[in-house]
Design a protein around this motif. Structure first.
Motif, PDB file in Angstrom:
ATOM      1  N   LEU A  46       0.849  -1.195   0.000  1.00  0.00           N
ATOM      2  CA  LEU A  46       0.000   0.000   0.000  1.00  0.00           C
ATOM      3  C   LEU A  46       0.883   1.244   0.000  1.00  0.00           C
ATOM      4  O   LEU A  46       1.780   1.354   0.832  1.00  0.00           O
ATOM      5  N   PRO A  47       0.647   2.165  -0.933  1.00  0.00           N
ATOM      6  CA  PRO A  47       1.482   3.367  -0.971  1.00  0.00           C
ATOM      7  C   PRO A  47       1.205   4.245   0.236  1.00  0.00           C
ATOM      8  O   PRO A  47       0.111   4.204   0.812  1.00  0.00           O
ATOM      9  N   TYR A 321      -3.699  -5.023 -12.196  1.00  0.00           N
ATOM     10  CA  TYR A 321      -2.774  -3.998 -12.671  1.00  0.00           C
ATOM     11  C   TYR A 321      -3.047  -2.726 -11.873  1.00  0.00           C
ATOM     12  O   TYR A 321      -4.208  -2.376 -11.643  1.00  0.00           O
ATOM     13  N   ASP A 322      -1.996  -2.031 -11.484  1.00  0.00           N
ATOM     14  CA  ASP A 322      -2.222  -0.760 -10.782  1.00  0.00           C
ATOM     15  C   ASP A 322      -2.336   0.377 -11.808  1.00  0.00           C
ATOM     16  O   ASP A 322      -2.295   0.138 -13.012  1.00  0.00           O
ATOM     17  N   GLU A 323      -2.465   1.596 -11.301  1.00  0.00           N
ATOM     18  CA  GLU A 323      -2.709   2.742 -12.177  1.00  0.00           C
ATOM     19  C   GLU A 323      -1.502   3.081 -13.061  1.00  0.00           C
ATOM     20  O   GLU A 323      -1.608   3.887 -13.980  1.00  0.00           O
ATOM     21  N   ASP A 337      -8.687  -2.658   6.158  1.00  0.00           N
ATOM     22  CA  ASP A 337      -8.944  -1.331   6.711  1.00  0.00           C
ATOM     23  C   ASP A 337      -8.924  -0.325   5.557  1.00  0.00           C
ATOM     24  O   ASP A 337      -7.877  -0.018   5.001  1.00  0.00           O
ATOM     25  N   SER A 338     -10.103   0.176   5.204  1.00  0.00           N
ATOM     26  CA  SER A 338     -10.157   1.022   4.014  1.00  0.00           C
ATOM     27  C   SER A 338      -9.357   2.319   4.203  1.00  0.00           C
ATOM     28  O   SER A 338      -8.813   2.862   3.249  1.00  0.00           O
ATOM     29  N   LYS A 339      -9.255   2.794   5.439  1.00  0.00           N
ATOM     30  CA  LYS A 339      -8.478   4.032   5.647  1.00  0.00           C
ATOM     31  C   LYS A 339      -7.006   3.806   5.346  1.00  0.00           C
ATOM     32  O   LYS A 339      -6.344   4.669   4.773  1.00  0.00           O
ATOM     33  N   LYS A 340      -6.506   2.629   5.720  1.00  0.00           N
ATOM     34  CA  LYS A 340      -5.098   2.339   5.396  1.00  0.00           C
ATOM     35  C   LYS A 340      -4.907   2.252   3.892  1.00  0.00           C
ATOM     36  O   LYS A 340      -3.812   2.458   3.376  1.00  0.00           O
ATOM     37  N   MET A 341      -5.992   1.919   3.188  1.00  0.00           N
ATOM     38  CA  MET A 341      -5.904   1.845   1.727  1.00  0.00           C
ATOM     39  C   MET A 341      -6.058   3.225   1.093  1.00  0.00           C
ATOM     40  O   MET A 341      -5.979   3.375  -0.122  1.00  0.00           O
TER      41      MET A 341
END
Ligand code: C2O
Length: 357
Positions: A46-47, A321-323, A337-341
């Motif tokens: 996760l960036p 694939y990512d962006e 945890d969506s906030k961590k994402m």
């Protein structure tokens, strides 16, 4: 054993069932070839995040947002024409759903299916995660967030108006024409129109939401669906996946058996009402944002309503694939945890909490 991310090499022709017959799909929905084998596809990290993306209810969106969103989807659609093998293109993105749901991938000797089991919530969360980042990249807006179809609230119980504007990039011809222009949705819809007042319908929907979120989902496996590990899959969907998630799909898509507007063939529920085509309707991602939001809300209800601990769930993987067009393996573990994402949902009341039957 958890499921491994499928690699592109094992991807083969997808099929769908229509009218009780198995049909081979004419579009190949496998991802563009990856120059790597499974072992060398990197694991996604996760960036680090600067500002949260906030997903807001679709019915409250302003024109500025709608413009931006239309622009992003148009750009995605343009990629289909200029670079048909660009993994960020609109069709390629829709094909992800087809590949994971219509028998294109095998895991072990079984076909991979991300519905009707505990893979449902995490798979769609990762899918939307990358979709949202791709849209943001296309319009140079690192905080772009998808809207959510707020069908659990009386004000959101209709096809969100921004998707109902003919000629806009959010519009899709392959929808049930009698469910447009403010028609109230029946969250329990499986093909039969109910004869009742709109107030009664809204009230039924709220009661249904209470049942699926609270009464029938007191513990993880009932909410998420049955275990799905390598070589072992009894397919039972979780409460929300079953209803209202499926009804919203069927209600939005064309009526099976009727002629499709832009094709000579007969409808198999396209677009929203069939796995292989659902991702071709931009409202799919808006619908799934609300499904995803239900996961967050469910965990706040209390009792045993927590994420699954089983390592087969936590270590299961998908491929995306990512962006930046780079292929990655992602783990369920990293999407809890969506906030961590990097995203969260705008605060919205949940009146169904007061609709205990
Ligand atoms: Cu993958 Cu709503 O379905």
């Amino acid at each position: 054993t958890p499921i491994r991310a499928p690699d592109g090499y094992t991807c083969c022709q997808a099929t769908t069932t229509c009218d009780e017959k198995t049909v081979v799909l004419k579009d190949n929905c496998c991802p563009p070839p990856i120059p790597l084998n499974y072992e060398t596809i990197p694991c996604y990290k996760l960036p680090t995040m600067t500002k949260l993306r906030i997903r807001s209810p679709a019915q409250n969106a302003d024109e500025e947002y709608i413009d931006k969103y239309n622009k992003a989807i148009s750009k995605m659609k343009e990629l289909d024409k200029t670079e048909p093998f660009n993994p960020l293109g609109f069709k390629q993105q829709a094909h992800i759903h087809c590949a994971y749901c219509n028998g294109a991938y095998k895991v072990g000797d079984k076909v991979l299916q991300v519905h009707n089991s505990w893979l449902f919530f995490p798979f769609h969360r990762w899918y939307l995660y990358f979709y949202e980042r791709i849209l943001g990249t296309l319009i140079d807006d690192p905080t772009f967030a998808l809207p959510y179809w707020n069908w659990d609230h009386p004000n959101g119980m209709l096809l969100p108006p921004m998707f109902d504007r003919e000629g806009s990039s959010l519009y899709d011809e392959n929808r049930n024409q009698s469910h447009r222009k403010g028609t109230i949705i029946d969250l329990g819809y499986f093909g039969d129109e109910v004869e009742t007042t709109t107030d009664q319908l809204k009230c039924n929907n709220l009661t249904l939401m209470y049942r699926q979120m609270v009464t029938n989902a007191p513990c993880p496996l009932l909410f998420f669906g049955s275990p799905y590990s390598l070589g072992n899959n009894i397919e039972t969907p979780g409460t929300i996946e079953n209803i209202p998630h499926i009804p919203v799909h069927i209600w939005t898509g064309t009526v099976a058996g009727t002629p499709l507007p832009n094709d000579k063939k007969k409808s198999c529920g396209e677009d929203m009402g069939n796995f292989y085509s659902a991702g071709l309707d931009p409202v799919f991602y808006c619908h799934h944002a609300n499904v995803d939001r239900m996961w967050n809300i469910w965990k706040t209800i209390g009792g045993k309503r927590k994420d699954i601990i089983h390592p087969d769930w936590r270590n299961s993987e998908f491929f995306f694939y990512d962006e930046n067009k780079n292929p990655y393996r992602v783990k369920i573990q990293d999407c809890l945890d969506s906030k961590k994402m990097g995203y969260d949902y705008a605060e919205m009341c949940t009146p169904w909490r007061d609709f205990k039957p």
